[in-house]
Design an enzyme around this catalytic site. Structure first.
Site, PDB file in Angstrom:
ATOM      1  N   GLU A 103      35.395  51.718  41.015  1.00 51.78           N
ATOM      2  CA  GLU A 103      34.117  51.327  40.426  1.00 51.78           C
ATOM      3  C   GLU A 103      33.879  49.851  40.764  1.00 51.78           C
ATOM      4  O   GLU A 103      34.795  49.040  40.697  1.00 51.78           O
ATOM      5  CB  GLU A 103      34.263  51.527  38.915  1.00 51.78           C
ATOM      6  CG  GLU A 103      33.212  50.913  38.056  1.00 51.78           C
ATOM      7  CD  GLU A 103      33.592  50.983  36.564  1.00 51.78           C
ATOM      8  OE1 GLU A 103      32.739  50.570  35.765  1.00 51.78           O
ATOM      9  OE2 GLU A 103      34.716  51.417  36.219  1.00 51.78           O
ATOM     10  N   ASP A 205      51.547  42.881  35.717  1.00 52.12           N
ATOM     11  CA  ASP A 205      51.365  41.780  36.679  1.00 52.12           C
ATOM     12  C   ASP A 205      50.228  40.882  36.194  1.00 52.12           C
ATOM     13  O   ASP A 205      49.291  40.578  36.928  1.00 52.12           O
ATOM     14  CB  ASP A 205      51.049  42.370  38.063  1.00 52.12           C
ATOM     15  CG  ASP A 205      51.207  41.341  39.192  1.00 52.12           C
ATOM     16  OD1 ASP A 205      51.676  40.218  38.923  1.00 52.12           O
ATOM     17  OD2 ASP A 205      50.840  41.657  40.339  1.00 52.12           O
TER      18      ASP A 205
END
Length: 300
Positions: A103, A205
């Site tokens: 998206e 992360d």
């Protein structure tokens, strides 16, 4: 630095066909504009003739596993309905290339730090029966093993620090770093006196470059290395390269206070990322990892 390549225009037609099939919505790509960001993949804003856009990542077909893992992490986070992530649309390979289609989101770096802290705490409330993940994935381009493990200390020993220390030895970082690392691994239980984390869904992360915000202030996180682990791992990493705004930490702690001993474990968790940077980029990171280990051993 990574060069951002113009995309070969001949790829637009086959991509359009693949996207139309995956989304069951006719899509005809008009242009692909390079987007800055990651240093592993080439990223583009892919615009259709109708003005509809997707975010496209391209790489050599041999890196397909990176995209499969990233999509799995994004889907797992999306399913919690806590923090917004770009929804994976399609992935696959063609013409020696692999791609991941997401998206498209127009992101700004300035967002609502309090909401980010609150929603991250909510995401961390999503738990599993064990530590690990349904699949192995990657931290940067380094493999990240996620075998389901009952005990957090065992998981951190084997699949995080131990794994990176073995890589460091393979990469020829002499004997000092692995030897100091071995000593630290023996002392791991000493960092967890009276503290037993539950498996929390982690981004994995979460440095400053992996979050942004929609125009209305909605926080968005992306590029995960997701697994179920100690929630302190995500918070530790937010502090590693520059830190997040104070409002972020205040809101997180208001939603879910941190346990005693976090300040020491923070370095234990960030050592994983510094070792990974040593293994990916070499240079001063190995020396920094060695200093961190020395400092950690002095704490216990």
């Amino acid at each position: 630095m990574h060069q951002h390549h113009e995309m070969n225009p001949q790829l637009l037609a086959p991509l359009s066909t693949l996207i139309s099939a995956a989304t069951r919505r006719r899509f005809a790509a008009r242009r692909a504009t390079p987007v800055g960001g990651g240093d592993i993949n080439d990223s583009y804003r892919l615009e259709g003739h109708d003005g509809f856009c997707y975010f496209l990542k391209l790489n050599d077909a041999r890196h397909r596993a990176l995209f499969v893992a990233e999509a799995a992490g994004l889907e797992t986070i999306a399913a919690t309905n806590t923090l917004r992530v770009p929804q994976p649309v399609a992935q696959g390979c063609f013409d020696q290339q692999c791609f991941l289609l997401l998206e498209y989101m127009e992101l700004t770096p300035h967002g609502d730090a309090s909401r980010l802290g609150e929603q991250l705490a909510a995401m961390h409330r999503h738990s599993a029966d064990h530590f690990g993940f349904a699949r192995d994935n990657f931290i940067g381009s380094t493999p990240q093993p996620n075998q389901w493990t009952d005990n957090w200390i065992d998981f951190w020993h084997e699949q995080r620090l131990g794994f990176q220390l073995r890589l460091a030895a393979d990469n020829g970082y002499g004997e000092e770093l692995p030897r100091a690392g071995e000593k630290l691994l023996e002392r791991l239980p000493d960092f967890f006196g009276g503290y037993a984390p539950q498996p929390s869904l982690l981004h994995g992360d979460l440095w400053g470059g992996n979050h942004g915000s929609l125009a209305d202030g909605t926080p968005v996180i992306f590029d995960p290395a997701a697994y179920y682990g100690d929630r302190e791992c995500d918070l530790a990493m937010t502090e590693l390269f520059g830190g997040y705004p104070a409002d972020f930490y205040a809101a997180y702690r208001a939603a879910w206070p941190l346990d005693a001993g976090y300040e020491v474990r923070r370095d234990l968790y960030n050592l994983y990322h510094i070792l990974n940077h040593a293994n990916l980029f070499g240079g001063g990171y190995a020396a920094r990892a060695h200093r961190m280990i020395t400092h950690l051993l002095a704490q216990v």
